[in-house]
Design a protein around this motif. Structure first.
Motif, PDB file in Angstrom:
ATOM      1  N   ILE A 163       6.237  13.294   3.786  1.00 38.55           N
ATOM      2  CA  ILE A 163       6.523  12.475   2.592  1.00 38.55           C
ATOM      3  C   ILE A 163       5.730  12.993   1.389  1.00 38.55           C
ATOM      4  CG2 ILE A 163       7.102  10.377   3.841  1.00 38.55           C
ATOM      5  CD1 ILE A 163       3.722  10.499   2.251  1.00 38.55           C
ATOM      6  N   LYS A 164       6.240  12.672   0.224  1.00 39.10           N
ATOM      7  CA  LYS A 164       5.485  12.862  -1.009  1.00 39.10           C
ATOM      8  C   LYS A 164       4.770  11.561  -1.352  1.00 39.10           C
ATOM      9  CE  LYS A 164       6.561  17.124  -1.622  1.00 39.10           C
ATOM     10  NZ  LYS A 164       5.506  18.147  -1.375  1.00 39.10           N
ATOM     11  N   GLU A 165       5.514  10.451  -1.226  1.00 41.66           N
ATOM     12  CA  GLU A 165       4.916   9.128  -1.323  1.00 41.66           C
ATOM     13  C   GLU A 165       5.830   8.127  -0.638  1.00 41.66           C
ATOM     14  OE1 GLU A 165       4.399   8.535  -5.575  1.00 41.66           O
ATOM     15  OE2 GLU A 165       6.175   7.266  -5.628  1.00 41.66           O
ATOM     16  N   ALA A 166       5.212   7.109  -0.035  1.00 36.87           N
ATOM     17  CA  ALA A 166       5.981   6.093   0.680  1.00 36.87           C
ATOM     18  C   ALA A 166       5.075   4.897   0.941  1.00 36.87           C
ATOM     19  CB  ALA A 166       6.524   6.643   1.999  1.00 36.87           C
ATOM     20  N   TYR A 167       5.701   3.736   1.160  1.00 31.71           N
ATOM     21  CA  TYR A 167       4.918   2.536   1.439  1.00 31.71           C
ATOM     22  C   TYR A 167       4.587   2.446   2.924  1.00 31.71           C
ATOM     23  CZ  TYR A 167       5.403   0.727  -3.264  1.00 31.71           C
ATOM     24  OH  TYR A 167       5.303   0.563  -4.624  1.00 31.71           O
ATOM     25  N   LEU A 168       3.375   2.018   3.195  1.00 26.95           N
ATOM     26  CA  LEU A 168       2.892   1.881   4.562  1.00 26.95           C
ATOM     27  C   LEU A 168       3.292   0.537   5.144  1.00 26.95           C
ATOM     28  CD1 LEU A 168      -0.674   3.259   3.867  1.00 26.95           C
ATOM     29  CD2 LEU A 168       0.989   4.361   5.363  1.00 26.95           C
ATOM     30  N   ARG A 169       3.485   0.492   6.432  1.00 27.36           N
ATOM     31  CA  ARG A 169       3.721  -0.738   7.161  1.00 27.36           C
ATOM     32  C   ARG A 169       2.607  -0.916   8.175  1.00 27.36           C
ATOM     33  NH1 ARG A 169       9.578   0.387   9.489  1.00 27.36           N
ATOM     34  NH2 ARG A 169       8.465   2.316   9.985  1.00 27.36           N
ATOM     35  N   ALA A 170       2.437  -2.143   8.636  1.00 26.25           N
ATOM     36  CA  ALA A 170       1.422  -2.392   9.662  1.00 26.25           C
ATOM     37  C   ALA A 170       1.696  -1.519  10.877  1.00 26.25           C
ATOM     38  CB  ALA A 170       1.429  -3.864  10.054  1.00 26.25           C
ATOM     39  N   GLY A 171       0.696  -0.777  11.310  1.00 26.84           N
ATOM     40  CA  GLY A 171       0.832   0.095  12.465  1.00 26.84           C
ATOM     41  C   GLY A 171       1.306   1.498  12.146  1.00 26.84           C
ATOM     42  N   SER A 172       1.599   1.790  10.865  1.00 30.25           N
ATOM     43  CA  SER A 172       2.029   3.141  10.491  1.00 30.25           C
ATOM     44  C   SER A 172       0.931   4.149  10.810  1.00 30.25           C
ATOM     45  CB  SER A 172       2.343   3.203   8.989  1.00 30.25           C
ATOM     46  OG  SER A 172       3.510   2.481   8.666  1.00 30.25           O
ATOM     47  N   VAL A 173       1.359   5.381  11.171  1.00 35.35           N
ATOM     48  CA  VAL A 173       0.419   6.466  11.446  1.00 35.35           C
ATOM     49  C   VAL A 173       0.599   7.540  10.380  1.00 35.35           C
ATOM     50  CG1 VAL A 173      -0.264   8.275  13.059  1.00 35.35           C
ATOM     51  CG2 VAL A 173       0.351   5.992  13.921  1.00 35.35           C
ATOM     52  N   VAL A 174      -0.502   7.873   9.709  1.00 36.04           N
ATOM     53  CA  VAL A 174      -0.490   8.910   8.680  1.00 36.04           C
ATOM     54  C   VAL A 174      -1.139  10.153   9.263  1.00 36.04           C
ATOM     55  CG1 VAL A 174      -1.209   9.540   6.346  1.00 36.04           C
ATOM     56  CG2 VAL A 174      -0.718   7.144   6.885  1.00 36.04           C
ATOM     57  N   ALA A 175      -0.454  11.288   9.157  1.00 32.62           N
ATOM     58  CA  ALA A 175      -0.996  12.543   9.682  1.00 32.62           C
ATOM     59  C   ALA A 175      -1.338  13.473   8.531  1.00 32.62           C
ATOM     60  CB  ALA A 175       0.022  13.208  10.601  1.00 32.62           C
ATOM     61  N   ALA A 176      -2.553  14.023   8.592  1.00 32.41           N
ATOM     62  CA  ALA A 176      -3.014  15.024   7.628  1.00 32.41           C
ATOM     63  C   ALA A 176      -3.501  16.208   8.445  1.00 32.41           C
ATOM     64  CB  ALA A 176      -4.142  14.459   6.761  1.00 32.41           C
ATOM     65  N   GLY A 177      -2.723  17.280   8.464  1.00 31.49           N
ATOM     66  CA  GLY A 177      -3.081  18.399   9.327  1.00 31.49           C
ATOM     67  C   GLY A 177      -3.027  17.955  10.768  1.00 31.49           C
ATOM     68  N   ALA A 178      -4.101  18.234  11.502  1.00 31.63           N
ATOM     69  CA  ALA A 178      -4.161  17.865  12.915  1.00 31.63           C
ATOM     70  C   ALA A 178      -4.750  16.474  13.137  1.00 31.63           C
ATOM     71  CB  ALA A 178      -4.993  18.905  13.678  1.00 31.63           C
ATOM     72  N   TYR A 183       0.849  -1.194   0.000  1.00 32.11           N
ATOM     73  CA  TYR A 183       0.000   0.000   0.000  1.00 32.11           C
ATOM     74  C   TYR A 183       0.885   1.245   0.000  1.00 32.11           C
ATOM     75  CZ  TYR A 183      -4.012  -2.988   0.972  1.00 32.11           C
ATOM     76  OH  TYR A 183      -5.003  -3.944   0.880  1.00 32.11           O
ATOM     77  N   LEU A 184       0.681   2.093  -0.993  1.00 30.93           N
ATOM     78  CA  LEU A 184       1.481   3.302  -1.161  1.00 30.93           C
ATOM     79  C   LEU A 184       0.646   4.517  -0.785  1.00 30.93           C
ATOM     80  CD1 LEU A 184       4.217   4.403  -2.414  1.00 30.93           C
ATOM     81  CD2 LEU A 184       2.890   4.768  -4.504  1.00 30.93           C
ATOM     82  N   VAL A 185       1.143   5.347   0.151  1.00 34.42           N
ATOM     83  CA  VAL A 185       0.452   6.583   0.493  1.00 34.42           C
ATOM     84  C   VAL A 185       1.118   7.712  -0.296  1.00 34.42           C
ATOM     85  CG1 VAL A 185       1.905   6.954   2.550  1.00 34.42           C
ATOM     86  CG2 VAL A 185      -0.287   8.131   2.348  1.00 34.42           C
ATOM     87  N   ARG A 186       0.302   8.573  -0.892  1.00 31.24           N
ATOM     88  CA  ARG A 186       0.815   9.638  -1.761  1.00 31.24           C
ATOM     89  C   ARG A 186       0.126  10.955  -1.413  1.00 31.24           C
ATOM     90  NH1 ARG A 186      -0.572   7.571  -6.588  1.00 31.24           N
ATOM     91  NH2 ARG A 186       1.453   6.590  -6.958  1.00 31.24           N
TER      92      ARG A 186
END
Length: 453
Positions: A93-108, A75-78
């Protein structure tokens, strides 16, 4: 999971199962804390605009903030040019692969990513008719059961099987039972469109893009927006077009031939082929990453000779459907039904349908038409020449001798008509090319030698 990714049906246990790769996002920080969203499709877009798959009502989140794309590696987050940026485990990041347990932040807002595998048990359906398909055999009812389970999802489906096995009916039934049933169902036969035109057929073109492009034209993916696109005979697609198809599958966006504008499309993709795509990948004739993207849920349409118990039901089905309105449905003799049942049906269900339709149109016995050397009395006299009846020889042995004599004679006749061209012979007989090769090997028939006779 198979070596090239995707899922597979396991038949070694009862009931059969199919494993679907999924993931979920859980809001761990923000006003929607605790909200879960299961990602079942190929692309997930996140933002505060209503058109996103996951809508986050937060002023620090952009209208379309980021997307998650499933590809051959994971799964690639972009980031989608967001105002406040997209962060993965604290790093922008601009784009990177997700790992189990990864946290993605968008703003707050922060979302935790968790992949998982959903195991679905596939019980044979209790139905003997599903959509336009008919079958009481276990093989067909298992396919019915699988269709009933996956049709409501947007999972990409790859249908493999010989010519005439009803791959198009499987695709149409998946669409009819889906949430997209009221939207377009667009069919593209990749083997029937000229190589120079297939790109335009799929992606559309702008005016003046090439000689003859007098006006802009929408392609199949645009026309299928909101619905389903069925790519028949996908194995015929050239290697240079496969990356462009992969882009549509992974990003759900396209660019017309001769155009500069990128367009988003919302659709489900179902593909079918008579080729063994796994073998084509190994030969370097089909991209491995594209195969992976297509092979999310594989379905193999069985040949009619492998589900002979369905022949009587199919005969009745076609007689009912094809008899002209107002006319009485013909009653077949036991001898005719036995002849139809004994036939090997190299052209599968399509051949059976054609035989019934031709018999109704000609007012002839469909049992005689399974011997394409002739019909009516002519076919029976040829059959009589082919084998002698002998006392003490069982019905089964007599039938086997008849079948062998017929097949040898028919194959020689077929190849002579096609001047030894096996592809043409297979098309003329409405027979899968691989099955024709199998019969030729069985009887030791050399196409070149036959054509020289």
């Amino acid at each position: 999971m198979d070596a090239l990714g995707g899922t597979r049906i396991r038949r070694e246990a009862t009931p059969a199962t199919v494993n679907l790769r999924r993931c979920k996002l859980v809001v761990v920080k923000g006003t929607q804390r605790g909200t879960e969203f299961v990602v079942g499709g190929d692309v997930l877009r996140v933002g505060k605009a209503p058109e996103n798959d996951l809508v986050i009502a937060d002023e620090t989140v952009s209208r379309v903030h980021f997307e998650i794309v499933r590809d051959a590696k994971g799964y690639l987050v972009r980031d989608l040019h967001s105002t406040n940026g997209t962060f993965l485990d604290g790093a922008e990041i601009k784009e990177a692969y997700l790992r189990a347990g990864s946290v993605v932040a968008a703003g707050a807002v922060e979302l935790k990513f968790t992949p998982f595998e959903e195991r679905i048990e596939i019980l044979p359906s209790e139905k003997e008719v599903l959509g336009e398909m008919v079958g009481r055999s276990t093989a067909m009812r298992e396919i019915f059961g699988l269709i009933e389970r996956i049709a409501p999802t947007d999972a990409t489906v790859l249908i493999e099987g010989e010519t005439g096995t009803g791959k198009d009916m499987i695709a149409r039934t998946l669409h009819l039972l889906s949430r997209r049933k009221d939207a377009p169902f667009v069919v593209v036969d990749c083997g029937a469109v000229a190589g120079t035109l297939i790109e335009s057929e799929l992606f559309g073109h702008e005016k003046g893009a090439f000689t003859g492009a007098h006006a802009a034209r929408q392609g199949a993916f645009e026309l299928a927006h909101g619905g389903t696109v069925f790519l028949d005979e996908l194995g015929e697609l050239s290697l240079d077009l496969q990356p462009k198809l992969l882009r549509v599958l992974e990003q759900r966006e396209l660019r017309r031939v001769g155009g500069a504008k990128t367009q988003k499309v919302d659709l489900r993709v179902i593909a079918a082929t008579r080729k063994d795509l796994r073998s084509e990948v190994e030969k370097g004739k089909f991209r491995e990453d594209l195969y992976f993207r297509l092979n999310v849920v594989p379905i193999t349409a069985p040949s009619l000779r492998d589900r002979k118990e369905d022949v009587p039901r199919l005969i009745d089905h076609f007689l009912e459907r094809l008899t002209p309105a107002g006319a009485a449905t013909p009653v077949l003799t036991d001898t005719t039904r036995a002849a139809l049942y004994a036939h090997d049906w190299p052209g599968n269900v399509r051949e059976l349908r054609n035989v019934i339709e031709r018999a109704l149109a000609l007012g002839s016995d469909p049992g005689a038409l399974v011997a394409p050397l002739g019909s009516g009395g002519a076919a029976r006299s040829i059959a009589a020449e082919m084998v002698e009846f002998a006392p003490g020889v069982s019905y089964r042995d007599t039938k086997d001798r008849f079948t062998e004599a017929f097949e040898r004679r028919y194959l020689s006749w077929l190849l002579r008509r096609a001047d030894g061209n096996i592809s043409k012979a297979a098309r003329d007989a409405d027979m899968d090319r691989k099955y024709l090769h199998k019969l030729l090997r069985k009887y030791g028939i050399d196409a070149a030698e036959v054509s020289d006779d």
